[in-house]
Design a protein around this motif. Structure first.
Motif, PDB file in Angstrom:
ATOM      1  N   LEU A 551       0.827  -1.206   0.000  1.00  0.00           N
ATOM      2  CA  LEU A 551       0.000   0.000   0.000  1.00  0.00           C
ATOM      3  C   LEU A 551       0.862   1.258   0.000  1.00  0.00           C
ATOM      4  O   LEU A 551       0.542   2.241  -0.695  1.00  0.00           O
ATOM      5  N   THR A 552       1.950   1.236   0.767  1.00  0.00           N
ATOM      6  CA  THR A 552       2.848   2.393   0.783  1.00  0.00           C
ATOM      7  C   THR A 552       3.415   2.648  -0.613  1.00  0.00           C
ATOM      8  O   THR A 552       3.499   3.801  -1.062  1.00  0.00           O
ATOM      9  N   ARG A 553       3.762   1.577  -1.326  1.00  0.00           N
ATOM     10  CA  ARG A 553       4.282   1.727  -2.694  1.00  0.00           C
ATOM     11  C   ARG A 553       3.199   2.258  -3.631  1.00  0.00           C
ATOM     12  O   ARG A 553       3.474   3.110  -4.494  1.00  0.00           O
ATOM     13  N   ILE A 554       1.968   1.765  -3.485  1.00  0.00           N
ATOM     14  CA  ILE A 554       0.863   2.230  -4.338  1.00  0.00           C
ATOM     15  C   ILE A 554       0.649   3.731  -4.135  1.00  0.00           C
ATOM     16  O   ILE A 554       0.494   4.491  -5.093  1.00  0.00           O
ATOM     17  N   ARG A 555       0.666   4.161  -2.874  1.00  0.00           N
ATOM     18  CA  ARG A 555       0.475   5.575  -2.570  1.00  0.00           C
ATOM     19  C   ARG A 555       1.645   6.432  -3.095  1.00  0.00           C
ATOM     20  O   ARG A 555       1.461   7.595  -3.454  1.00  0.00           O
ATOM     21  N   SER A 556       2.838   5.824  -3.155  1.00  0.00           N
ATOM     22  CA  SER A 556       4.011   6.593  -3.581  1.00  0.00           C
ATOM     23  C   SER A 556       3.987   6.900  -5.080  1.00  0.00           C
ATOM     24  O   SER A 556       4.676   7.812  -5.540  1.00  0.00           O
ATOM     25  N   ILE A 557       3.182   6.139  -5.862  1.00  0.00           N
ATOM     26  CA  ILE A 557       3.127   6.357  -7.315  1.00  0.00           C
ATOM     27  C   ILE A 557       2.601   7.755  -7.626  1.00  0.00           C
ATOM     28  O   ILE A 557       3.165   8.484  -8.449  1.00  0.00           O
ATOM     29  N   ALA A 558       1.510   8.141  -6.956  1.00  0.00           N
ATOM     30  CA  ALA A 558       0.940   9.477  -7.180  1.00  0.00           C
ATOM     31  C   ALA A 558       1.904  10.562  -6.685  1.00  0.00           C
ATOM     32  O   ALA A 558       2.033  11.621  -7.314  1.00  0.00           O
ATOM     33  N   GLN A 565      -4.029  13.530  -3.740  1.00  0.00           N
ATOM     34  CA  GLN A 565      -5.304  12.826  -3.738  1.00  0.00           C
ATOM     35  C   GLN A 565      -6.442  13.772  -4.101  1.00  0.00           C
ATOM     36  O   GLN A 565      -7.398  13.379  -4.776  1.00  0.00           O
ATOM     37  N   GLU A 566      -6.335  15.026  -3.669  1.00  0.00           N
ATOM     38  CA  GLU A 566      -7.359  16.026  -4.016  1.00  0.00           C
ATOM     39  C   GLU A 566      -7.400  16.240  -5.532  1.00  0.00           C
ATOM     40  O   GLU A 566      -8.475  16.354  -6.131  1.00  0.00           O
ATOM     41  N   LYS A 567      -6.207  16.287  -6.156  1.00  0.00           N
ATOM     42  CA  LYS A 567      -6.143  16.472  -7.601  1.00  0.00           C
ATOM     43  C   LYS A 567      -6.742  15.277  -8.333  1.00  0.00           C
ATOM     44  O   LYS A 567      -7.455  15.433  -9.342  1.00  0.00           O
ATOM     45  N   LEU A 568      -6.490  14.068  -7.820  1.00  0.00           N
ATOM     46  CA  LEU A 568      -7.061  12.869  -8.433  1.00  0.00           C
ATOM     47  C   LEU A 568      -8.579  12.879  -8.344  1.00  0.00           C
ATOM     48  O   LEU A 568      -9.272  12.448  -9.281  1.00  0.00           O
ATOM     49  N   ARG A 569      -9.111  13.353  -7.224  1.00  0.00           N
ATOM     50  CA  ARG A 569     -10.577  13.461  -7.092  1.00  0.00           C
ATOM     51  C   ARG A 569     -11.132  14.424  -8.149  1.00  0.00           C
ATOM     52  O   ARG A 569     -12.192  14.177  -8.727  1.00  0.00           O
ATOM     53  N   GLU A 570     -10.396  15.481  -8.356  1.00  0.00           N
ATOM     54  CA  GLU A 570     -10.813  16.474  -9.355  1.00  0.00           C
ATOM     55  C   GLU A 570     -10.733  15.885 -10.766  1.00  0.00           C
ATOM     56  O   GLU A 570     -11.650  16.045 -11.579  1.00  0.00           O
ATOM     57  N   LEU A 571      -9.646  15.176 -11.059  1.00  0.00           N
ATOM     58  CA  LEU A 571      -9.461  14.577 -12.383  1.00  0.00           C
ATOM     59  C   LEU A 571     -10.506  13.502 -12.676  1.00  0.00           C
ATOM     60  O   LEU A 571     -10.885  13.283 -13.837  1.00  0.00           O
ATOM     61  N   ALA A 572     -10.985  12.830 -11.628  1.00  0.00           N
ATOM     62  CA  ALA A 572     -11.988  11.767 -11.808  1.00  0.00           C
ATOM     63  C   ALA A 572     -13.310  12.303 -12.340  1.00  0.00           C
ATOM     64  O   ALA A 572     -14.123  11.539 -12.878  1.00  0.00           O
ATOM     65  N   GLN A 573     -13.532  13.604 -12.196  1.00  0.00           N
ATOM     66  CA  GLN A 573     -14.776  14.201 -12.699  1.00  0.00           C
ATOM     67  C   GLN A 573     -14.811  14.223 -14.222  1.00  0.00           C
ATOM     68  O   GLN A 573     -15.891  14.185 -14.825  1.00  0.00           O
ATOM     69  N   SER A 574     -13.622  14.276 -14.842  1.00  0.00           N
ATOM     70  CA  SER A 574     -13.592  14.461 -16.300  1.00  0.00           C
ATOM     71  C   SER A 574     -12.825  13.371 -17.048  1.00  0.00           C
ATOM     72  O   SER A 574     -12.885  13.313 -18.281  1.00  0.00           O
ATOM     73  N   THR A 575     -12.117  12.512 -16.312  1.00  0.00           N
ATOM     74  CA  THR A 575     -11.303  11.482 -16.970  1.00  0.00           C
ATOM     75  C   THR A 575     -11.825  10.087 -16.645  1.00  0.00           C
ATOM     76  O   THR A 575     -12.123   9.792 -15.497  1.00  0.00           O
ATOM     77  N   GLU A 576     -11.943   9.252 -17.666  1.00  0.00           N
ATOM     78  CA  GLU A 576     -12.399   7.883 -17.449  1.00  0.00           C
ATOM     79  C   GLU A 576     -11.260   7.016 -16.902  1.00  0.00           C
ATOM     80  O   GLU A 576     -10.096   7.193 -17.275  1.00  0.00           O
ATOM     81  N   ILE A 577     -11.624   6.086 -16.021  1.00  0.00           N
ATOM     82  CA  ILE A 577     -10.650   5.105 -15.537  1.00  0.00           C
ATOM     83  C   ILE A 577     -10.337   4.128 -16.668  1.00  0.00           C
ATOM     84  O   ILE A 577     -11.246   3.644 -17.355  1.00  0.00           O
ATOM     85  N   SER A 578      -9.071   3.872 -16.861  1.00  0.00           N
ATOM     86  CA  SER A 578      -8.643   3.006 -17.957  1.00  0.00           C
ATOM     87  C   SER A 578      -8.856   1.533 -17.602  1.00  0.00           C
ATOM     88  O   SER A 578      -8.324   1.046 -16.607  1.00  0.00           O
ATOM     89  N   LEU A 579      -9.634   0.838 -18.461  1.00  0.00           N
ATOM     90  CA  LEU A 579      -9.912  -0.591 -18.228  1.00  0.00           C
ATOM     91  C   LEU A 579      -9.742  -1.409 -19.509  1.00  0.00           C
ATOM     92  O   LEU A 579     -10.303  -2.496 -19.636  1.00  0.00           O
ATOM     93  N   GLU A 580      -8.964  -0.890 -20.460  1.00  0.00           N
ATOM     94  CA  GLU A 580      -8.839  -1.568 -21.751  1.00  0.00           C
ATOM     95  C   GLU A 580      -7.858  -2.736 -21.697  1.00  0.00           C
ATOM     96  O   GLU A 580      -8.086  -3.785 -22.307  1.00  0.00           O
TER      97      GLU A 580
END
Length: 672
Positions: A551-558, A565-580
């Motif tokens: 989990l510490t490594r996952i958090r370190s990616i951003a 995390q606030e920026k990611l919440r903002e980006l989630a409003q307009s960007t689709e999560i990639s699932l291809e």
């Protein structure tokens, strides 16, 4: 969900539950009629036999219709929660196929609804395996059809769903279910937008979890570890689901041992009423009094007299008792604080008046029987041992206090669900307790009572975990050793050179207490397990250390990409999560099972399933990260591209893992 909508939903959900309860009563009434008819069938003429058989078929058909109505009401109330997309995939698929099968074969009573996760992802994400058992049921009714035909019939009746992308019928009759990526994308997007995991819908209940329960004047030892850890995690889960949870520490603070302790206190510190006695080492104090109790008949008689006075709330006895309890309580609280455990103490003494009232109630109802001077109560079932409610000397027992406590919890605390977390050796006691409570009308059909049993903790010799001298391992010593080993592990990895002193301390505590908790919870609680710090502190496999690092490594990616995390919440409003990519989709399917995992645990109370789920997430994330670049850098280490769709999937993973850790009582850290 807005406040107004939530209120309306709660009203509709409550109305649906009332309707379900009414229908369940009607089902039970009809079942009784069916049973009564079956009893009559054996001794009647043939023409009446045929008549009763037809009546039974009608009743069974009515039961089937009522069951379908119940499920429809449940499905309706569950669908109201899709505003936050927090739904159970399993329950949604179950309801979809139940309705399809009932529509196709309305005359089949209680059709089998079998929905499972597909073991081979090439054949879909889930499977409905109802066709083969349905084939047998139809055959017994004179309808000859192959399972594959039945599967095709079912598919033809499956309603359109936001969950299912396509259905395929495979030999010999399996229905392969493929999920829609948009459905998963919506759920995960909401996770990131909200910045937290949402619970699946659960009807709010008053739940009492009875756990830990050490004895006053004795130190907590390794034997208290499992009850404390398991009970806390169950409480955390139910609180997350929105239940009103009362965490009870039913400590042993009453009985013969207190007469012994008080008599010894009077001799050692005769001025105890005016001067606080220095009895910080209660363990030694207890041992001294026990030796006197065993060896001196006069002291034993005086100890019994002290017990009698205490149970009549004599002021001097009560003062001595309170002094002893206070010293013990402070030591307990230190350990609970270290393990981040919240409890409300309510010892056996709390139920003294309730025990007196209980005996009168049971006697008035004619439920007590004389047995060699004792007063005992039998349960509802045959071949059970009775509860001893009153001893031959007129005193009460653990049976009395447990039954009185159960009565108080149902009647005064208004508990809907009571959970006892104790070792498996007490299983029989709680079976009898439940049986007697049902016979006395304390527990009714609307109540749920569970005994969460567990095996013992073993040492490396596969015997009960003891010190080298053969003494019981003190819990405080165990935690201290955990801190020492965790610090050693961090220094081996040279983390002390990159972490501040405060960060190192936080990481040390996270690993030490987390590994002890996780090692316990990751085993099936019915089984014994070998306590080994070496295995607990391994940084590979299904261990707390590995998962905390993950989990510490996952958090370190951003952080490496300079995205908060606030920026990611903002980006989630307009960007689709990639699932291809197939690894993105595989990870997403694991994450959206989170509600199903929790719902299953509420049914069987086996927490190792959540540990296995955490490990599954971590493995799926590793595969995703190894195959799908989130952040691309050039040769000199400069960031040249950030894949926001994948960063959002990474954030969703971290949110789910963090909530799992919270339920398990683990504390993740930013840097480790």
């Amino acid at each position: 969900m807005s406040t107004i909508n939530l209120e309306n939903f709660n009203k509709r959900a409550a109305a649906a539950e009332e309707e379900i309860a009414f229908l369940k009563k009607e089902i039970e009434f009809l079942r009784q009629n069916i049973t009564a008819n079956n009893c009559k069938i054996n001794s009647i003429p043939k023409d009446e036999y045929v008549k009763l058989e037809q009546e039974n078929l009608k009743l069974k058909h009515r039961v089937a219709i009522l069951k379908r109505t119940i499920e429809a009401e449940r499905a309706k109330s569950q669908n109201e929660t899709t505003e936050n997309n927090v739904i159970s995939i399993y329950e949604t698929l179950y309801n979809i196929f139940q309705r399809a099968i009932s529509a196709m074969y309305p005359d089949i009573c209680d059709p089998p609804i079998i929905v499972t996760i597909s073991s081979n992802q090439n054949f879909g994400d889930y499977q409905c395996n109802s066709a083969m058992p349905l084939c047998q049921q139809l055959s017994s009714s004179g309808i000859r059809k192959k399972p594959k035909e039945i599967a095709n019939d079912i598919v033809s009746k499956v309603e359109e769903s936001s969950l299912i992308s396509k259905l395929e019928v495979a030999n010999p009759g399996f229905i392969n279910i493929h999920l829609k990526k948009d459905f998963a994308r919506s759920i995960l997007s909401n996770l990131v937008k909200g910045g937290k995991a949402f619970p699946p819908f659960a009807k709010r209940q008053r739940v009492i979890v009875d756990f830990s329960s050490p004895n006053i004047a004795k130190e907590m030892h390794v034997g208290h570890l499992r009850s404390t850890i398991i009970g806390d995690s169950i409480s955390r889960l139910l609180e997350f689901l929105g239940h009103d949870v009362l965490r009870i520490n039913h400590v042993g603070d009453w009985g013969t041992q207190f007469g012994m302790l008080i008599a010894h206190l009077q001799d050692r510190f005769p001025d105890y009423l005016t001067v606080a006695p220095p009895i910080t080492d209660l363990q030694s104090f207890y041992k001294e009094s026990k030796v006197r109790f065993d060896e001196c008949e006069e002291f034993k008689k005086r100890a019994y007299r002290c017990v009698v006075k205490l149970q009549t709330f004599d002021p001097d006895m009560t003062k001595a008792w309170q002094l002893i309890c206070d010293v013990s309580r402070k030591e307990f609280e230190k350990l609970y604080a270290r393990l981040d455990i919240r409890l409300i103490e309510r010892g056996e003494s709390f139920y003294q008046k309730h025990m007196e009232a209980l005996v009168k109630t049971l006697e008035a109802a004619g439920l007590l029987e004389e047995d060699e001077g004792r007063k005992v109560m039998w349960g509802k079932r045959e071949n059970e041992i009775p509860l001893t409610i009153v001893k031959s000397d007129g005193g009460f027992t653990y049976d009395t206090s447990d039954l009185a406590a159960l009565k108080q919890r149902v009647e005064e605390e208004k508990a809907d669900w009571i959970i006892y977390v104790t070792d498996a050796g007490q299983a029989k006691h709680f079976q009898v307790l439940k049986s007697c409570a049902e016979r006395a009308g304390i527990l009714r059909s609307c109540h749920r009572m569970d005994h969460v049993g567990f095996g013992v903790v073993l040492g490396s010799d596969k015997k009960k975990f003891k010190t080298r001298s053969g003494d019981t391992v003190k819990l405080s010593d165990l935690l201290d050793e955990g801190l020492k080993r965790a610090l050693q592990k961090l220094k081996e990895k040279e983390r002390d050179k990159v972490l501040t002193e405060e960060e190192l301390r936080i990481a040390q505590e996270s690993i030490a207490y987390g590994c002890i908790k996780y090692a316990d919870l990751s085993h099936n609680r019915n089984h014994e397990y070998v306590f080994s710090f070496d295995k607990m502190l391994e940084d590979k496999g299904n261990t707390a250390v590995y998962l905390l690092y993950a989990l510490t490594r996952i958090r370190s990616i951003a952080r490496a990409a300079n995205i908060s995390q606030e920026k990611l919440r903002e980006l989630a409003q307009s960007t689709e999560i990639s699932l291809e990519h197939e690894k993105e989709w595989k990870l997403a399917k694991v994450l959206i099972r989170f509600p199903d995992v929790l719902i299953k645990i509420t049914k069987d109370l086996y927490l190792h399933q959540l540990c296995e789920y955490c490990y599954e997430i971590s493995c799926a994330f590793s595969e995703f990260y190894d195959n799908c670049y989130c952040v691309e850098k050039n040769e000199v280490g400069e960031i040249v591209n950030v894949n926001i769709g994948r960063m959002l999937l990474t954030e969703a993973t971290a949110i789910v893992m963090e909530k799992c850790f919270t339920i398990l009582g683990l504390k993740p850290v930013m840097r480790m």
